[in-house]
Design a protein around this motif. Structure first.
Motif, PDB file in Angstrom:
ATOM      1  N   GLU A 238       1.555  24.469 -25.171  1.00 11.67           N
ATOM      2  CA  GLU A 238       2.327  23.227 -25.214  1.00 11.67           C
ATOM      3  C   GLU A 238       3.832  23.461 -25.160  1.00 11.67           C
ATOM      4  OE1 GLU A 238       2.204  22.801 -30.080  1.00 11.67           O
ATOM      5  OE2 GLU A 238       0.686  21.824 -28.851  1.00 11.67           O
ATOM      6  N   ARG A 239       4.264  24.695 -25.416  1.00 13.51           N
ATOM      7  CA  ARG A 239       5.694  25.011 -25.366  1.00 13.51           C
ATOM      8  C   ARG A 239       6.057  25.851 -24.144  1.00 13.51           C
ATOM      9  NH1 ARG A 239      10.113  23.342 -27.192  1.00 13.51           N
ATOM     10  NH2 ARG A 239      10.905  25.076 -28.431  1.00 13.51           N
ATOM     11  N   LYS A 240       5.201  25.829 -23.136  1.00 15.09           N
ATOM     12  CA  LYS A 240       5.477  26.648 -21.952  1.00 15.09           C
ATOM     13  C   LYS A 240       6.799  26.232 -21.316  1.00 15.09           C
ATOM     14  CE  LYS A 240       2.759  23.938 -18.597  1.00 15.09           C
ATOM     15  NZ  LYS A 240       2.250  22.919 -19.523  1.00 15.09           N
ATOM     16  N   SER A 241       7.488  27.230 -20.790  1.00 16.11           N
ATOM     17  CA  SER A 241       8.787  27.006 -20.174  1.00 16.11           C
ATOM     18  C   SER A 241       8.926  27.967 -19.001  1.00 16.11           C
ATOM     19  CB  SER A 241       9.901  27.245 -21.204  1.00 16.11           C
ATOM     20  OG  SER A 241      11.178  27.083 -20.634  1.00 16.11           O
ATOM     21  N   GLY A 242       9.759  27.614 -18.041  1.00 12.86           N
ATOM     22  CA  GLY A 242       9.952  28.488 -16.891  1.00 12.86           C
ATOM     23  C   GLY A 242       8.952  28.213 -15.788  1.00 12.86           C
ATOM     24  N   ASP A 243       8.831  29.165 -14.857  1.00 14.73           N
ATOM     25  CA  ASP A 243       8.000  28.993 -13.668  1.00 14.73           C
ATOM     26  C   ASP A 243       7.183  30.259 -13.442  1.00 14.73           C
ATOM     27  OD1 ASP A 243       6.889  28.551 -11.181  1.00 14.73           O
ATOM     28  OD2 ASP A 243       8.731  27.783 -10.274  1.00 14.73           O
ATOM     29  N   TRP A 244       5.859  30.129 -13.454  1.00 19.70           N
ATOM     30  CA  TRP A 244       5.002  31.301 -13.257  1.00 19.70           C
ATOM     31  C   TRP A 244       5.193  31.910 -11.870  1.00 19.70           C
ATOM     32  CZ3 TRP A 244       2.343  33.810 -16.967  1.00 19.70           C
ATOM     33  CH2 TRP A 244       1.519  34.856 -16.554  1.00 19.70           C
ATOM     34  N   ASP A 245       5.644  31.139 -10.915  1.00 17.61           N
ATOM     35  CA  ASP A 245       5.864  31.673  -9.566  1.00 17.61           C
ATOM     36  C   ASP A 245       6.946  32.747  -9.548  1.00 17.61           C
ATOM     37  OD1 ASP A 245       3.918  30.058  -8.500  1.00 17.61           O
ATOM     38  OD2 ASP A 245       5.309  28.473  -7.876  1.00 17.61           O
TER      39      ASP A 245
ATOM     40  N   VAL B  13       8.115  31.522 -22.306  1.00 14.10           N
ATOM     41  CA  VAL B  13       8.414  31.819 -20.904  1.00 14.10           C
ATOM     42  C   VAL B  13       7.387  32.811 -20.359  1.00 14.10           C
ATOM     43  CG1 VAL B  13      10.870  31.315 -21.103  1.00 14.10           C
ATOM     44  CG2 VAL B  13      10.038  33.607 -21.653  1.00 14.10           C
ATOM     45  N   PRO B  14       7.174  32.833 -19.041  1.00 14.23           N
ATOM     46  CA  PRO B  14       6.138  33.695 -18.463  1.00 14.23           C
ATOM     47  C   PRO B  14       6.253  35.165 -18.825  1.00 14.23           C
ATOM     48  CG  PRO B  14       6.829  32.077 -16.843  1.00 14.23           C
ATOM     49  CD  PRO B  14       7.749  31.917 -18.029  1.00 14.23           C
ATOM     50  N   VAL B  15       7.479  35.674 -18.995  1.00 15.55           N
ATOM     51  CA  VAL B  15       7.632  37.108 -19.248  1.00 15.55           C
ATOM     52  C   VAL B  15       6.902  37.538 -20.520  1.00 15.55           C
ATOM     53  CG1 VAL B  15       9.799  36.864 -20.542  1.00 15.55           C
ATOM     54  CG2 VAL B  15       9.315  38.992 -19.317  1.00 15.55           C
ATOM     55  N   LEU B  16       6.773  36.641 -21.497  1.00 11.53           N
ATOM     56  CA  LEU B  16       6.048  36.972 -22.723  1.00 11.53           C
ATOM     57  C   LEU B  16       4.571  37.218 -22.434  1.00 11.53           C
ATOM     58  CD1 LEU B  16       7.604  34.256 -25.070  1.00 11.53           C
ATOM     59  CD2 LEU B  16       8.234  36.676 -24.940  1.00 11.53           C
ATOM     60  N   PHE B  17       4.022  36.466 -21.512  1.00 14.69           N
ATOM     61  CA  PHE B  17       2.615  36.590 -21.160  1.00 14.69           C
ATOM     62  C   PHE B  17       2.393  37.742 -20.184  1.00 14.69           C
ATOM     63  CE2 PHE B  17       3.308  32.436 -22.801  1.00 14.69           C
ATOM     64  CZ  PHE B  17       2.129  32.053 -23.421  1.00 14.69           C
ATOM     65  N   VAL B  18       3.390  38.005 -19.352  1.00 16.28           N
ATOM     66  CA  VAL B  18       3.304  39.131 -18.421  1.00 16.28           C
ATOM     67  C   VAL B  18       3.180  40.441 -19.193  1.00 16.28           C
ATOM     68  CG1 VAL B  18       4.655  40.497 -16.782  1.00 16.28           C
ATOM     69  CG2 VAL B  18       4.440  38.029 -16.469  1.00 16.28           C
TER      70      VAL B  18
END
Length: 611
Positions: free
Chosen positions: A146-153, A47-52
């Motif tokens: 390849e396992r991305k989930s959620g919405d970066w917006d 999910v995006p929060v991991l990358f944030v």
């Protein structure tokens, strides 16, 4: 020291077999969870929060690396980038290398910040330069996953910015303290150019030939306090995982976020781009205590950590962690070593890792402990539908062959543990193109058979260069543990990954395997764990699309992928938990992980469904 230069000759464990704090926390949460994610390599949704969190830490550390005496508030984000790195990806210790800060003249002293408030304004301005770049880089990483989930917006850049500002304010407390409390001896040592073996990243090298370029000669300046109090952290331009601290016996490793040590005391800080609410806050406490143990053992058991803190940047709160006593450190080291022996030094199987989850813990904002929530860990687990602790099971058929529609004869299948993608051969160099700055391109022959060698790494897992320094046409070579594949042209390819190795030899070709002995296609049955999807744009501007699945059988797991058009209709029909057969797949590998490669002649068939 905060990082370790590994002695490859004595490292009997290797980089892929060490224990880490995250593995310990995973195992203690649930043994089956550890087995799924750390042994079978199941990857939970990204999910995006991991990358944030990574973006916030990257921007914050890039700001910390800079100096208000060298870098103007509106300077480019890459002013201190491109530090010299050695072959391992660590900052290069060669004294002849030129570092970015050496190329920069200090700003006029009249432009130096004169107060903590002015330093704060400068630091925020630098975050405004770095954070958008860091967020964009992480967005690209997330898109490629390849396992991305959620919405970066859903990512709020203003919230990310505020987390960085909160970190700035926490760090400035150290700067103020240094300005007020630094002793004269430490100040003069710094001014004279003294550097530790691992100085805090600042764009300069590991030593000065004279005084520090930003030193003064009168009372301490705020600029000097900024420089002196700077914590050690992983340089943002160093290679991933190159700056781990590693136990002297190599079985445990960790990567510190911040290490303050300007006053002779050691304070380890864990940065968290979160509020600190929920079960994971308990893991952060245990992680820091393990890091205290790691610091102690990597300093000859003579230097203990003085302070442990978690900085919850989302909540703007600091949580102080109680330091372990020496007796606790001794006990912790023994317990963790025992766990490493249990998990890493012997063959293991799923039966040894039952789904026995620990209770979910409760924490309020800032990591404040509270009553645990009324929920079970299995209910929130990503593997609930395939684990016996949830709605799944460990049942697998004993059949070694299966009948599927369209086939007259049964299809015999191979267990994952019996798949062998590697080959060791003696062959002759048919041609070689060797560039000083690149890995050589080699074609080999064995009788009338030919193969290309694709060298994918610069170092074998034991630290050696995986090919001879001098290699020429006509040389006889021993290619060990190469991964055998066939490329899109139908050519045989020997891939050299961290386990592969090439050396010159005088052995006869008949001593080792025949180049054509390898098996190109396999049939596998396994339980579908998850699907994944990956898209992009090639160098030719055309879009590409790949799909895949993760499966497991009683002996192991493997990821199987292929072009979207090569998967049949049963791919779309299959669901998590289904028993599926993949017929006529190629296999590949990276280190210890075997992977499947679907082609147009492959087939996926649902054997039994969870529906």
């Amino acid at each position: 020291m905060p990082a370790t230069i590994v002695d490859q000759d004595n490292d009997v464990v290797g980089p892929y077999n060490r224990l880490s704090a995250s593995q310990v926390n995973s195992y203690q949460s649930c043994p089956r969870l550890w087995f799924y994610e750390k042994n079978l390599h199941f990857k939970f949704p990204q999910v995006p929060v991991l990358f944030v969190g990574r973006a916030v830490e990257d921007a914050f550390c890039r700001m910390l690396r800079e100096s208000p005496a060298l870098i103007s508030s509106n300077a480019s984000n890459d002013t201190l980038s491109k530090i010299p790195l050695d072959d391992s990806g660590q900052p290069d210790r060669d004294p002849d290398k030129i570092w970015p800060s050496q190329r920069i003249l200090p700003l006029p002293e009249k432009l130096f910040p004169k107060s903590i408030s002015e330093i704060r304004d400068w630091a925020i301005a630098r975050i405004d330069v770095h954070l958008p770049v860091s967020l964009e880089e992480m967005r690209k990483e997330w898109l490629k996953d390849e396992r991305k989930s959620g919405d970066w917006d859903d990512v709020d850049p203003n919230y990310c910015r505020q987390m960085c500002i909160n970190g700035i304010d926490m760090h400035l407390l150290e700067v103020e303290k240094c300005f007020e409390e630094i002793d004269e001896k430490s100040l003069q040592l710094w001014r004279g150019g003294s550097r530790t073996k691992w100085p805090a990243p600042d764009g300069f090298g590991f030593s000065f030939s004279g005084p520090h370029p930003l030193s003064s000669s009168s009372e301490i300046k705020l600029i000097e306090a900024w420089e002196i109090s700077r914590p050690w952290f992983v340089d943002p331009d160093a290679a991933n995982f190159s700056l781990n601290s590693i136990h002297p016996d190599f079985w445990f490793q960790g990567e510190y976020d911040l290490v303050y040590r300007w006053n002779g005391k050691i304070k380890i800080v864990d940065l968290k781009a979160s509020l600190g609410k929920g079960d994971r806050s308990g893991d952060y406490v245990k992680q820091l205590r393990m890091y205290a143990m790691l610091w102690w053992v990597t300093h000859g058991k003579e230097e203990m950590v003085d302070e442990l803190e978690v900085w919850y940047l989302g909540a703007n709160k600091v949580k102080i962690i109680e330091n372990p006593t020496q007796d606790e450190l001794e006990s912790m080291e023994k317990e963790l070593n025992s766990l490493w022996n249990e998990l890493k030094s012997v063959a293991i199987s799923i039966e040894n890792f039952p789904p026995t989850p620990s209770p979910v813990r409760g924490f309020l904002e800032g990591g404040v402990k509270t009553e645990p929530p009324n929920e079970k860990r299995c209910e929130r687990c990503d593997w609930n539908t395939i684990c016996p602790g949830g709605s799944g099971n460990d049942e697998f058929p004993d059949d070694k062959s299966f009948n599927i529609p369209g086939n007259i004869t049964p299809i015999e299948v191979t267990r994952v543990e019996d798949l062998n993608p590697r080959l060791t051969i003696v062959c002759d160099v048919f041609s070689v193109f060797d560039s000083k700055n690149k890995r050589p391109s080699i074609t080999v022959s064995q009788g009338k058979s030919m193969a290309k060698i694709d060298i994918l790494v610069d170092k074998h897992q034991d630290g050696r260069m995986p090919w001879p320094e001098q290699i020429s046409k006509g040389d006889r070579i021993l290619v060990e543990d190469a991964v055998v594949t066939v490329n899109w042209k139908g050519e045989l390819v020997l891939k050299i990954d961290p386990l592969g190795f090439i050396s010159k030899t005088d052995k006869e070709i008949i001593v080792h395997s025949d180049l054509m002995e390898f098996r190109a296609r396999w049939n596998i049955v396994g339980k579908l764990i998850y699907k994944f999807d990956k898209r992009g744009v090639g160098r030719n501007g055309k879009q590409w699309h790949r799909k895949g699945i993760m499966i497991m059988d009683p002996s192991g797991s493997m990821k199987i992928s292929g072009w979207a058009n090569d998967w049949g209709t049963q791919y779309s029909m299959s669901e998590v938990g289904d028993l599926v057969l993949i017929a006529n797949t190629g296999i590949d590998a990276w280190a210890t992980q075997v992977r499947g490669d679907i082609s147009r002649n492959s087939k996926l068939q649902i054997i039994s469904s969870t529906r």
